[in-house]
Design a protein around this motif. Sequence first.
Motif, PDB file in Angstrom:
ATOM      1  N   ASN A 232     -65.908 -48.090 -29.075  1.00  0.00           N
ATOM      2  CA  ASN A 232     -65.160 -47.379 -28.405  1.00  0.00           C
ATOM      3  C   ASN A 232     -64.443 -46.591 -28.920  1.00  0.00           C
ATOM      4  O   ASN A 232     -63.474 -47.013 -30.527  1.00  0.00           O
ATOM      5  N   GLY A 233     -63.694 -45.354 -29.006  1.00  0.00           N
ATOM      6  CA  GLY A 233     -63.446 -44.698 -29.824  1.00  0.00           C
ATOM      7  C   GLY A 233     -64.513 -43.756 -31.392  1.00  0.00           C
ATOM      8  O   GLY A 233     -64.103 -42.693 -31.426  1.00  0.00           O
TER       9      GLY A 233
ATOM     10  N   GLY B 153     -66.746 -41.770 -30.379  1.00  0.00           N
ATOM     11  CA  GLY B 153     -65.933 -39.934 -30.004  1.00  0.00           C
ATOM     12  C   GLY B 153     -67.224 -39.248 -29.418  1.00  0.00           C
ATOM     13  O   GLY B 153     -67.687 -38.285 -29.325  1.00  0.00           O
ATOM     14  N   LYS B 154     -67.871 -40.185 -28.421  1.00  0.00           N
ATOM     15  CA  LYS B 154     -68.957 -40.077 -27.674  1.00  0.00           C
ATOM     16  C   LYS B 154     -68.781 -39.160 -26.490  1.00  0.00           C
ATOM     17  O   LYS B 154     -69.059 -38.206 -26.365  1.00  0.00           O
ATOM     18  N   SER B 155     -67.822 -39.224 -26.069  1.00  0.00           N
ATOM     19  CA  SER B 155     -67.207 -38.680 -24.796  1.00  0.00           C
ATOM     20  C   SER B 155     -66.212 -37.458 -24.967  1.00  0.00           C
ATOM     21  O   SER B 155     -66.750 -35.928 -24.914  1.00  0.00           O
ATOM     22  N   THR B 156     -65.400 -37.150 -26.178  1.00  0.00           N
ATOM     23  CA  THR B 156     -65.546 -35.762 -26.753  1.00  0.00           C
ATOM     24  C   THR B 156     -66.619 -34.991 -27.429  1.00  0.00           C
ATOM     25  O   THR B 156     -66.796 -33.878 -26.815  1.00  0.00           O
TER      26      THR B 156
ATOM     27  N   HIS C 111     -72.708 -48.707 -22.748  1.00  0.00           N
ATOM     28  CA  HIS C 111     -72.662 -49.010 -23.488  1.00  0.00           C
ATOM     29  C   HIS C 111     -73.828 -50.895 -22.906  1.00  0.00           C
ATOM     30  O   HIS C 111     -73.599 -51.547 -23.614  1.00  0.00           O
TER      31      HIS C 111
ATOM     32  N   GLU D 174     -53.781 -40.680 -24.066  1.00  0.00           N
ATOM     33  CA  GLU D 174     -55.204 -40.555 -25.426  1.00  0.00           C
ATOM     34  C   GLU D 174     -56.505 -41.175 -25.657  1.00  0.00           C
ATOM     35  O   GLU D 174     -56.694 -40.646 -26.753  1.00  0.00           O
TER      36      GLU D 174
ATOM     37  N   SER E  37     -60.056 -43.851 -25.951  1.00  0.00           N
ATOM     38  CA  SER E  37     -60.639 -43.794 -24.960  1.00  0.00           C
ATOM     39  C   SER E  37     -60.664 -44.849 -23.643  1.00  0.00           C
ATOM     40  O   SER E  37     -59.868 -45.498 -24.300  1.00  0.00           O
TER      41      SER E  37
ATOM     42  N   GLY F 298     -62.557 -47.485 -23.133  1.00  0.00           N
ATOM     43  CA  GLY F 298     -63.087 -48.934 -23.635  1.00  0.00           C
ATOM     44  C   GLY F 298     -61.514 -49.277 -24.105  1.00  0.00           C
ATOM     45  O   GLY F 298     -61.480 -50.184 -24.315  1.00  0.00           O
TER      46      GLY F 298
HETATM   47  N1  LIG Z   1     -57.281 -35.593 -25.586  1.00  0.00           N
HETATM   48  C1  LIG Z   1     -56.858 -36.563 -26.286  1.00  0.00           C
HETATM   49  N2  LIG Z   1     -56.150 -36.467 -27.057  1.00  0.00           N
HETATM   50  C2  LIG Z   1     -55.914 -36.843 -28.828  1.00  0.00           C
HETATM   51  N3  LIG Z   1     -57.179 -37.763 -28.658  1.00  0.00           N
HETATM   52  C3  LIG Z   1     -57.495 -37.620 -28.278  1.00  0.00           C
HETATM   53  C4  LIG Z   1     -58.097 -37.726 -26.976  1.00  0.00           C
HETATM   54  N4  LIG Z   1     -59.777 -37.230 -26.539  1.00  0.00           N
HETATM   55  C5  LIG Z   1     -60.012 -38.430 -27.489  1.00  0.00           C
HETATM   56  N5  LIG Z   1     -59.327 -39.226 -27.631  1.00  0.00           N
HETATM   57  C6  LIG Z   1     -58.873 -39.638 -29.478  1.00  0.00           C
HETATM   58  O1  LIG Z   1     -61.209 -39.111 -29.638  1.00  0.00           O
HETATM   59  C7  LIG Z   1     -61.224 -40.356 -29.541  1.00  0.00           C
HETATM   60  C8  LIG Z   1     -62.723 -40.662 -29.205  1.00  0.00           C
HETATM   61  O2  LIG Z   1     -62.161 -40.831 -27.812  1.00  0.00           O
HETATM   62  P1  LIG Z   1     -63.831 -40.455 -27.018  1.00  0.00           P
HETATM   63  O3  LIG Z   1     -62.550 -41.083 -25.451  1.00  0.00           O
HETATM   64  O4  LIG Z   1     -63.863 -39.381 -27.458  1.00  0.00           O
HETATM   65  O5  LIG Z   1     -64.866 -42.152 -27.805  1.00  0.00           O
HETATM   66  P2  LIG Z   1     -65.629 -42.511 -26.526  1.00  0.00           P
HETATM   67  O6  LIG Z   1     -66.549 -42.891 -27.820  1.00  0.00           O
HETATM   68  O7  LIG Z   1     -66.328 -41.961 -26.195  1.00  0.00           O
HETATM   69  O8  LIG Z   1     -64.887 -43.962 -26.434  1.00  0.00           O
HETATM   70  P3  LIG Z   1     -65.263 -44.921 -25.241  1.00  0.00           P
HETATM   71  O9  LIG Z   1     -66.450 -45.942 -25.602  1.00  0.00           O
HETATM   72  O10 LIG Z   1     -63.935 -46.257 -24.860  1.00  0.00           O
HETATM   73  O11 LIG Z   1     -65.645 -44.245 -24.019  1.00  0.00           O
HETATM   74  C9  LIG Z   1     -60.217 -41.804 -29.656  1.00  0.00           C
HETATM   75  O12 LIG Z   1     -59.592 -41.438 -30.872  1.00  0.00           O
HETATM   76  C10 LIG Z   1     -59.632 -41.133 -28.647  1.00  0.00           C
HETATM   77  O13 LIG Z   1     -57.775 -41.894 -29.075  1.00  0.00           O
END
Ligand SMILES: Nc1ncnc2c1ncn2[C@@H]1O[C@H](COP(=O)(O)OP(=O)(O)OP(=O)(O)O)[C@@H](O)[C@H]1O
Length: 480
Positions: free
Chosen positions: A39-40, A42-45, A197, A384, A386, A388
């Motif tokens: 979690n976190g 950066g996948k969704s980013t 996951h 902000e 993610s 999870g």
């Molecule tokens: N809009 C935003 N503003 C600030 N920080 C953000 C924003 N979106 C995501 N982040 C930060 O970027 C990092 C990556 O987040 P992301 O959503 O890409 O994770 P993820 O790999 O998809 O996790 P998960 O498995 O929980 O969905 C995290 O630390 C999150 O807090």
Amino acid sequence: MTHDLQITGLTKSFGPNRVLHGIDLAIGEGEVVGLMGPNGAGKSTLIKILAGVHRADGGAIRFGGSPVADLASRGDVGFIHQDLGLVDELSIVDNLRLGEAPMRRLGPLLDHRRERAEAAAALERVALDCRPETLVGDLSSGEKTLVAVARMLARGARLLIVDEATSTLPPRDALRLVDALKRTAQEEGATVIMVSHKLSEILRVTDRVVVLLDGRLVADQTAVGLDHDALVRLLVAHEAEAADRDAAPVTAPPGEELLRLEAACAGRAGPVDLQVRAGEIVGLTGLPGSGLHDVAFLAHGALRPRSGAVVRAPGAASALVPPYRERQGGFDDHAVRDNLTISALERWRAPWRLLRGGHERRDAAAMVGRLSVHPADPDRHYGELSGGNKQKVVFGRALFRDPRVYVLCEPTRGVDVPTRREIYRLIGELRDGGAAVLVVSSDFEDLLSVADRMAVVDDGRVGPFRVPSDLSDTDLEAFI
Ligand SMILES: Nc1ncnc2c1ncn2[C@@H]1O[C@H](COP(=O)(O)OP(=O)(O)OP(=O)(O)O)[C@@H](O)[C@H]1O
Ligand SMILES: [Mg+2]
């Protein structure tokens, strides 16, 4: 044109926080790639940059050999986010054609028959056995996701990008979805990138697994020959300390009864008879529409019984982890700390009703550490986090209430592998500390790992209880 995707040196920061540190990734036509990581990570980013929701700070994206800023609004690329963008009040045909010009026969005559035939063909491609006239609102969540996939395919998508679309689906629908994706790749040469996951899905359909950790690509390997244990090793290789925490074994026999439902009915649930005692974990599973979550709401007291009764032992308060954290979970514009402490502020009240801010801060910081919330900053806005990590905060809020009864719905939805184990361990600790724990999860793997006894909810009723360790493989198949 080919449909291969090449990402080079992609970077992204949110304020001072660097979230992606130069991602290089090349994906060939027809590949099914699983994108994993904690979690976190950066996948969704990464996916939101491809979708044009966020703009990268640096790096390049090439699609079919040509440089592009993103892949938004291209007919040959389809995204499935958790919000599917379907309209419940319209039929499947109308949803499939949403935003496109109506098919015309002669002059102003609309060709409904052709629209219906094309819709039927699109549904067949995803193996969805429904009449095209069915209202989308009448479909299950899994069927809706399949309609969204059918819509992408009908529009000619050759690259399908799916971010955790299965995390809210029951196992059977999740399998239908990933199988439909796999078939599209095999039969039509489409390329698929899927974030999940769930190890079983990744092992079932992907050709290749890519792991992100803290914004860096740390593993990229073929899925051929990869088994469950090898995949777990790949995922926890970088989190060694999390590797061996399993739920604690039962230490003491259950004690007094803390919660009892007597022929209780509410919503789709009922009549339900159920007892949960101090020091035991009772698990319930079931399909959407079975009334599973209504049983949880009844047990917690969020739903009043329209007949029958819900009885709690004197002084036995209950805390609830609700099933849909995106809608029921937290306050986006407030700090993680406030989201953690909001329903237990009494804990930090000094005489004269002043809040001991220092203690609240210290305890919130400790909870962030205990649940490995990432980033480990209680001042960060909840919105902000993610997906999870939001789940962990909602869980932490229930822990702060320190009640004698816990009702935990979908406690591991969207959380990564090490955190899932950590949550199992915490649930075991709650039981060992003498709480009565009701775990309500459509993911029966949760129950196999934590429950002392478990049952299936079907048509609002709770079936016979079984002890997870006594279940045979055939029993397990019956659960799916
Ligand atoms: N809009 C935003 N503003 C600030 N920080 C953000 C924003 N979106 C995501 N982040 C930060 O970027 C990092 C990556 O987040 P992301 O959503 O890409 O994770 P993820 O790999 O998809 O996790 P998960 O498995 O929980 O969905 C995290 O630390 C999150 O807090
Ligand atoms: Mg995500």
